[in-house]
Design a protein around this motif. Structure first.
Motif, PDB file in Angstrom:
ATOM      1  N   UNK A   1       0.837  -1.207   0.000  1.00 39.67           N
ATOM      2  CA  UNK A   1       0.000   0.000   0.000  1.00 39.67           C
ATOM      3  C   UNK A   1       0.869   1.254   0.000  1.00 39.67           C
ATOM      4  N   UNK A   2       1.986   1.197   0.701  1.00 45.62           N
ATOM      5  CA  UNK A   2       2.898   2.347   0.757  1.00 45.62           C
ATOM      6  C   UNK A   2       3.530   2.617  -0.606  1.00 45.62           C
ATOM      7  N   UNK A   3       3.890   1.564  -1.320  1.00 41.14           N
ATOM      8  CA  UNK A   3       4.481   1.732  -2.652  1.00 41.14           C
ATOM      9  C   UNK A   3       3.477   2.309  -3.636  1.00 41.14           C
ATOM     10  N   UNK A   4       2.227   1.854  -3.552  1.00 42.24           N
ATOM     11  CA  UNK A   4       1.186   2.406  -4.426  1.00 42.24           C
ATOM     12  C   UNK A   4       0.993   3.891  -4.118  1.00 42.24           C
ATOM     13  N   UNK A   5       1.000   4.246  -2.843  1.00 42.41           N
ATOM     14  CA  UNK A   5       0.856   5.652  -2.451  1.00 42.41           C
ATOM     15  C   UNK A   5       2.029   6.482  -2.973  1.00 42.41           C
ATOM     16  N   UNK A   6       3.223   5.927  -2.917  1.00 41.26           N
ATOM     17  CA  UNK A   6       4.407   6.647  -3.392  1.00 41.26           C
ATOM     18  C   UNK A   6       4.344   6.876  -4.903  1.00 41.26           C
ATOM     19  N   UNK A   7       3.909   5.869  -5.648  1.00 44.05           N
ATOM     20  CA  UNK A   7       3.837   5.989  -7.100  1.00 44.05           C
ATOM     21  C   UNK A   7       2.741   6.961  -7.532  1.00 44.05           C
ATOM     22  N   UNK A   8       1.567   6.845  -6.904  1.00 39.11           N
ATOM     23  CA  UNK A   8       0.434   7.678  -7.321  1.00 39.11           C
ATOM     24  C   UNK A   8       0.474   9.077  -6.725  1.00 39.11           C
ATOM     25  N   UNK A   9       1.125   9.207  -5.579  1.00 34.31           N
ATOM     26  CA  UNK A   9       1.139  10.498  -4.892  1.00 34.31           C
ATOM     27  C   UNK A   9      -0.088  10.718  -4.027  1.00 34.31           C
ATOM     28  N   UNK A  10      -0.898   9.669  -3.877  1.00 41.11           N
ATOM     29  CA  UNK A  10      -2.124   9.778  -3.092  1.00 41.11           C
ATOM     30  C   UNK A  10      -2.179   8.704  -2.023  1.00 41.11           C
ATOM     31  N   UNK A  11      -2.808   9.047  -0.882  1.00 41.84           N
ATOM     32  CA  UNK A  11      -2.973   8.107   0.211  1.00 41.84           C
ATOM     33  C   UNK A  11      -4.328   7.421   0.121  1.00 41.84           C
ATOM     34  N   UNK A  12      -5.356   8.172  -0.264  1.00 39.68           N
ATOM     35  CA  UNK A  12      -6.716   7.618  -0.352  1.00 39.68           C
ATOM     36  C   UNK A  12      -6.840   6.692  -1.552  1.00 39.68           C
ATOM     37  N   UNK A  13      -7.478   5.535  -1.310  1.00 43.48           N
ATOM     38  CA  UNK A  13      -7.586   4.524  -2.356  1.00 43.48           C
ATOM     39  C   UNK A  13      -8.385   5.016  -3.563  1.00 43.48           C
ATOM     40  N   UNK A  14      -9.396   5.828  -3.348  1.00 46.45           N
ATOM     41  CA  UNK A  14     -10.201   6.345  -4.465  1.00 46.45           C
ATOM     42  C   UNK A  14      -9.323   7.173  -5.407  1.00 46.45           C
ATOM     43  N   UNK A  15      -8.496   8.032  -4.841  1.00 50.46           N
ATOM     44  CA  UNK A  15      -7.602   8.858  -5.656  1.00 50.46           C
ATOM     45  C   UNK A  15      -6.525   8.012  -6.317  1.00 50.46           C
ATOM     46  N   UNK A  16      -6.036   6.982  -5.627  1.00 51.48           N
ATOM     47  CA  UNK A  16      -5.044   6.084  -6.214  1.00 51.48           C
ATOM     48  C   UNK A  16      -5.626   5.379  -7.438  1.00 51.48           C
ATOM     49  N   UNK A  17      -6.849   4.860  -7.300  1.00 50.87           N
ATOM     50  CA  UNK A  17      -7.490   4.165  -8.413  1.00 50.87           C
ATOM     51  C   UNK A  17      -7.727   5.109  -9.590  1.00 50.87           C
ATOM     52  N   UNK A  18      -8.131   6.338  -9.306  1.00 46.37           N
ATOM     53  CA  UNK A  18      -8.323   7.327 -10.375  1.00 46.37           C
ATOM     54  C   UNK A  18      -7.013   7.588 -11.106  1.00 46.37           C
ATOM     55  N   UNK A  19      -5.904   7.710 -10.348  1.00 44.18           N
ATOM     56  CA  UNK A  19      -4.599   7.950 -10.957  1.00 44.18           C
ATOM     57  C   UNK A  19      -4.174   6.764 -11.806  1.00 44.18           C
ATOM     58  N   UNK A  20      -4.356   5.560 -11.276  1.00 43.13           N
ATOM     59  CA  UNK A  20      -3.973   4.351 -12.006  1.00 43.13           C
ATOM     60  C   UNK A  20      -4.752   4.231 -13.313  1.00 43.13           C
ATOM     61  N   UNK A  21      -6.052   4.515 -13.273  1.00 39.67           N
ATOM     62  CA  UNK A  21      -6.885   4.465 -14.484  1.00 39.67           C
ATOM     63  C   UNK A  21      -6.428   5.530 -15.476  1.00 39.67           C
ATOM     64  N   UNK A  22      -6.231   6.755 -15.001  1.00 42.29           N
ATOM     65  CA  UNK A  22      -5.825   7.872 -15.869  1.00 42.29           C
ATOM     66  C   UNK A  22      -4.494   7.586 -16.561  1.00 42.29           C
ATOM     67  N   UNK A  23      -3.593   6.888 -15.863  1.00 36.95           N
ATOM     68  CA  UNK A  23      -2.258   6.621 -16.396  1.00 36.95           C
ATOM     69  C   UNK A  23      -2.105   5.215 -16.975  1.00 36.95           C
TER      70      UNK A  23
END
Length: 75
Positions: free
Chosen positions: A7-29
Motif C-alpha cells: 500500500x505504501x508503494x502504491x501511495x508513493x507511485x500515485x502520490x495519493x494516500x486515499x484509495x479512491x484517488x489512487x485508483x483514479x490515478x492508475x486508471x488515468x495513467x
C-alpha cells in the motif's frame, strides 16, 4: 519480496494516500490493477517495472532447445 506492491508503494507511485484517488490515478495513467477486499488497489510489481522502464529479465535463454513431441515411436 511480494509480487504485489505494498500500500505504501502504491501511495508513493500515485502520490495519493486515499484509495479512491489512487485508483483514479492508475486508471488515468493506464496502469492495470485489481481491487483487494479492503477496496485498495493491488498493482503487480511487473506492471510497475514495465511502466517505469525497468528491464525485465528473460527467463528463457537462447541455448534452450525447443521441445518437439515425437509420437512416431508410440504405439
Amino acid at each position: 519480496m511480494s509480487e504485489v506492491l505494498t500500500d505504501e508503494e502504491v501511495a508513493e507511485i500515485t502520490g495519493f494516500i486515499r484509495s479512491k484517488q489512487q485508483k483514479e490515478w492508475l486508471i488515468k495513467n493506464n496502469w492495470p490493477f485489481s481491487v483487494k477486499k479492503n477496496g485498495r488497489p493491488s498493482v503487480h510489481r511487473l506492471v510497475m517495472r514495465m511502466k517505469l522502464g525497468v528491464p525485465i529479465e528473460n527467463t528463457q535463454t537462447d541455448k534452450e532447445e525447443e521441445f518437439i513431441l515425437d509420437l512416431t515411436k508410440v504405439g
